[in-house]
Each structure stands twice: as structure tokens, then as C-alpha cells.
Scaffold this motif. Structure first.
Motif, mmCIF file in Angstrom:
data_model
loop_
_atom_site.group_PDB
_atom_site.id
_atom_site.type_symbol
_atom_site.label_atom_id
_atom_site.label_comp_id
_atom_site.label_asym_id
_atom_site.label_seq_id
_atom_site.Cartn_x
_atom_site.Cartn_y
_atom_site.Cartn_z
ATOM 1 N N VAL A 198 0.857 -1.110 0.091
ATOM 2 C CA VAL A 198 -0.075 -0.467 -0.571
ATOM 3 C C VAL A 198 0.949 0.991 0.140
ATOM 4 N N SER A 199 1.200 2.258 -1.392
ATOM 5 C CA SER A 199 1.395 3.157 -0.831
ATOM 6 C C SER A 199 0.149 4.824 -0.845
ATOM 7 N N ALA A 200 1.285 4.852 0.116
ATOM 8 C CA ALA A 200 0.562 6.630 0.769
ATOM 9 C C ALA A 200 1.713 7.789 0.678
ATOM 10 N N ILE A 201 1.126 9.042 -0.022
ATOM 11 C CA ILE A 201 1.682 9.992 -0.478
ATOM 12 C C ILE A 201 0.948 10.963 -0.047
ATOM 13 N N GLY A 202 1.348 12.585 1.563
ATOM 14 C CA GLY A 202 0.181 13.148 1.115
ATOM 15 C C GLY A 202 1.543 14.211 2.560
ATOM 16 N N PRO A 203 0.984 14.666 3.505
ATOM 17 C CA PRO A 203 1.081 15.518 4.254
ATOM 18 C C PRO A 203 1.780 14.828 5.419
ATOM 19 N N PHE A 204 2.785 14.977 6.059
ATOM 20 C CA PHE A 204 3.267 14.844 7.872
ATOM 21 C C PHE A 204 2.010 14.475 8.473
#
Length: 362
Positions: free
Chosen positions: A190-196
Motif C-alpha cells: 500500500v503506497s501513501a503520499i501526503g502531508p505529515f
């Protein structure tokens, strides 16, 4: 000596008074101290912060599956353009099936190579270029979570992965809206991209809902989606079903031996020569049957096919005889009635006029 002691005691008393007069720090909550104020943004790392650049070259490489080759060929010029802005080189090796990123002499940001490494990893895990290129920004992070080893049973793993995606991707979309992150489920990862602060903001919303006195006592089921229970994979039934026999305490009857069969037929009391003669007769009878079958099959080719019976023509009835003369008259009338056709009188006048012209010429 006494005066020196008195002076020391006075100095100590002054220090204690000064300490007591210092303003004590206000007791603040740790969560307030750790939170970042609204509108604050960390300044971008520029070339002025590291004018001399990097001392050594750093590089990372990752493999990609065969089905990603066509997409990477198309978007690779865009990848090179995005990384060249940060002075990082990128190479695509289709023979080995790998992607490599490395720094150059002009690279000044030491952390950009880590972001470039994450970029090629996301591309290898079927993330689109438009979403993967966001990792080059300072306020965006990514994580590739391995979920394949969490469950041993493959069918159970497929069911749980489908539960994470939800019907028509509704659960995954809800997670993206709550966390403000892009989530991609592909294979065993599962790949997740976003702000901290994506997950932190979700927990804060949950706390605020719990603080509300009205919502605390009520059920939150109306906010959750309702799904029907469905089995993804039903148990496969075997092709050959074994039917259990009824239980009997008695053992099965003993099978007859060859001697018992011979005694029943009377062959046991025959001599060896008679037994041989019977066997030969049985063999000859089988051979004769096989020969007759072959002969019948061969004779089928010489049997003529059945001919269809000849149908005699029916005699024309006297009542329905065709009147040829009447038909001719009808045809003549039809020709005379045609558009542009001359009548009988007109034809006679024309013939007379033609004869007069011929006489004048003579």
C-alpha cells in the motif's frame, strides 16, 4: 573573620531573593508546545545554504515489474525533467528492468537524493507520475507499507485487502478524504503520499466529535456506510462426491475364488484336454463374431442408396386450359395503351403520307 561570614550570608540571601523574583514559566500543555502554529512554513532549502555542493556522488536503484515497462517509457522524459530541476540524473535500463538516480556536481540539497529514491519506488509500485512527483516537495512524505506478510492464508488476505478498498473503492476514497493523502493498493503493498499531519488531523477530528456531549451519547452508525455481507470465494465442491454407506456390524461376504466359480459351472470336474478344447472353441467363436462385424462394415460401402420415388406430372384439367388467342389480344391492347404509342388510324395516315413523299421524289 566575623565580618566576612556576615558578608557571605548577606550575598546568599540576596541570591535566594533574586531567584524567587524570577518569573516562573507558565504551565502549558505538551500538545500545544508540539503543535505547529497556523500559517507557519519552513523556509525552502536554497543554494545559498550549501554553496559548495556535495563532496561525493550518491545513487540509488530499484527494479520494476514487466507490466510497468510501457508506462515508464512514456513518462520517463517527464521524470528526467522534474529531477533535472534539482540537478539529479535519472536513467532507465529496460534490459535489466531497473531505474537509477544519482547526484551531480551541481546538486546542493543533500536530502533530494532520498526524495528521488522514493520517486522511483513509487513509480515501480504502479503510482502514476502526477502523484509520485509530489514527493519532491518539502511538505510531502510517502510510505510503502507491506501487507502481504500480515496474513498467511491467501484467500483471507484477498478478502481483507478488498475490505480496505471497499465496494467500488468507497472505503479507500473515504480514507483519502480524511487523511488528505493519496493511497494506492497494488499487489502486496500500500503506497501513501501526503502531508505529515494527515493522520494527526484525523485523530483530532475524532477527539472533537467525542467532546460533543450530544454526539457522545448517540450512536455513530448513521455516519458509517452500510454494506451487505458477501462471501468473496465460496467453498468449491468436489467433482466426485463419496456417498457414505450404511453402517453394518457384520463383515462383507467373502468373494468367490476361481475354484468356487469352476465348481458352480462344472468346469472343475473336466479333464485338462477338455478345458483346452473349451477355451479354443470360445476363442474361435469370438474370432468368428469379429470377422462377421468387419465383413458387414465392408459390405456397407457396396449397398446402393435408396432412390427417391419418381413423381408423375399431373395432367392439366380441361377446365383450366389456357386461351392463347385471348392472351394475344390482351397484349396488343396493352401495347396500344402505352404512353406515346400511335393509334391504328394515326398509323394508317402516317403510312399514306410516307407513300406520297416517295412518289414526289420519283
Amino acid at each position: 573573620m566575623a565580618s566576612s561570614k556576615q558578608d557571605g550570608q548577606a550575598a546568599a540571601s540576596r541570591k535566594s531573593e533574586f531567584r524567587s523574583q524570577k518569573p516562573k514559566p507558565e504551565s502549558r500543555d505538551e500538545s500545544e508546545l508540539l503543535t505547529v502554529p497556523d500559517g507557519w512554513k519552513e523556509p525552502a532549502f536554497s543554494k545559498e545554504d550549501n554553496p559548495r555542493g556535495l563532496l561525493e556522488e550518491s545513487s540509488f536503484a530499484t527494479l520494476f515489474p514487466k507490466y510497468r515497462e510501457a508506462y515508464l517509457k512514456e513518462c520517463w522524459p517527464l521524470v528526467q525533467k522534474a529531477l533535472s530541476e534539482h540537478h539529479v540524473n535519472a536513467t532507465l535500463d529496460l534490459i535489466e528492468g531497473s531505474m537509477t538516480v544519482c547526484t551531480t556536481k551541481k546538486t546542493f540539497d543533500p536530502y533530494i537524493i532520498i526524495r528521488a529514491r522514493d520517486l522511483i519506488k513509487l513509480l515501480a509500485r504502479s503510482v502514476s507520475f502526477e502523484q509520485a512527483v509530489r514527493i519532491l516537495q518539502d511538505d510531502v512524505a510517502c510510505d510503502i507499507i507491506k501487507i502481504g506478510s500480515l496474513v498467511r492464508n491467501k484467500e483471507r488476505f484477498v478478502k481483507r485487502r478488498q475490505r480496505l478498498i471497499g465496494p467500488k473503492g468507497s472505503t479507500l476514497k473515504a480514507l483519502e478524504l480524511l487523511t488528505n493523502c493519496y493511497i494506492m493498493v497494488q499487489g502486496n503493498t500500500v503506497s501513501a503520499i501526503g502531508p505529515f499531519s494527515g493522520l494527526k488531523e484525523t485523530l483530532m477530528i475524532k477527539r472533537e466529535l467525542a467532546k460533543d456531549s450530544e454526539l457522545r451519547s448517540q450512536s455513530w452508525e448513521r455516519f458509517l456506510p452500510q454494506f451487505k455481507h458477501k462471501n468473496v470465494n465460496k467453498r468449491k465442491e468436489p467433482k466426485k462426491k463419496t456417498v457414505k454407506k450404511e453402517y453394518t456390524p457384520f463383515p462383507p461376504p467373502q468373494p468367490e475364488s476361481q475354484i468356487d466359480k469352476e465348481l458352480a459351472t462344472g468346469e472343475y470336474f473336466l479333464k485338462a484336454s477338455q478345458k483346452r478344447r473349451q477355451k479354443m472353441e470360445a476363442i474361435k467363436a469370438k474370432q468368428a463374431e469379429a470377422l462377421s462385424r468387419r465383413q458387414e462394415e465392408r459390405n456397407k460401402a457396396f449397398i446402393p442408396p435408396k432412390e427417391k420415388p419418381v413423381v408423375k406430372p399431373k395432367e392439366a384439367s380441361t377446365e383450366t386450359k389456357i386461351d392463347v388467342a385471348a392472351i394475344k389480344e390482351k397484349v396488343k391492347k396493352a401495347k396500344s395503351k402505352k404512353l406515346g404509342a400511335l393509334t391504328a388510324e394515326e398509323v394508317k395516315l402516317k403510312m399514306e403520307a410516307d407513300e406520297k413523299k416517295k412518289k414526289k421524289k420519283k
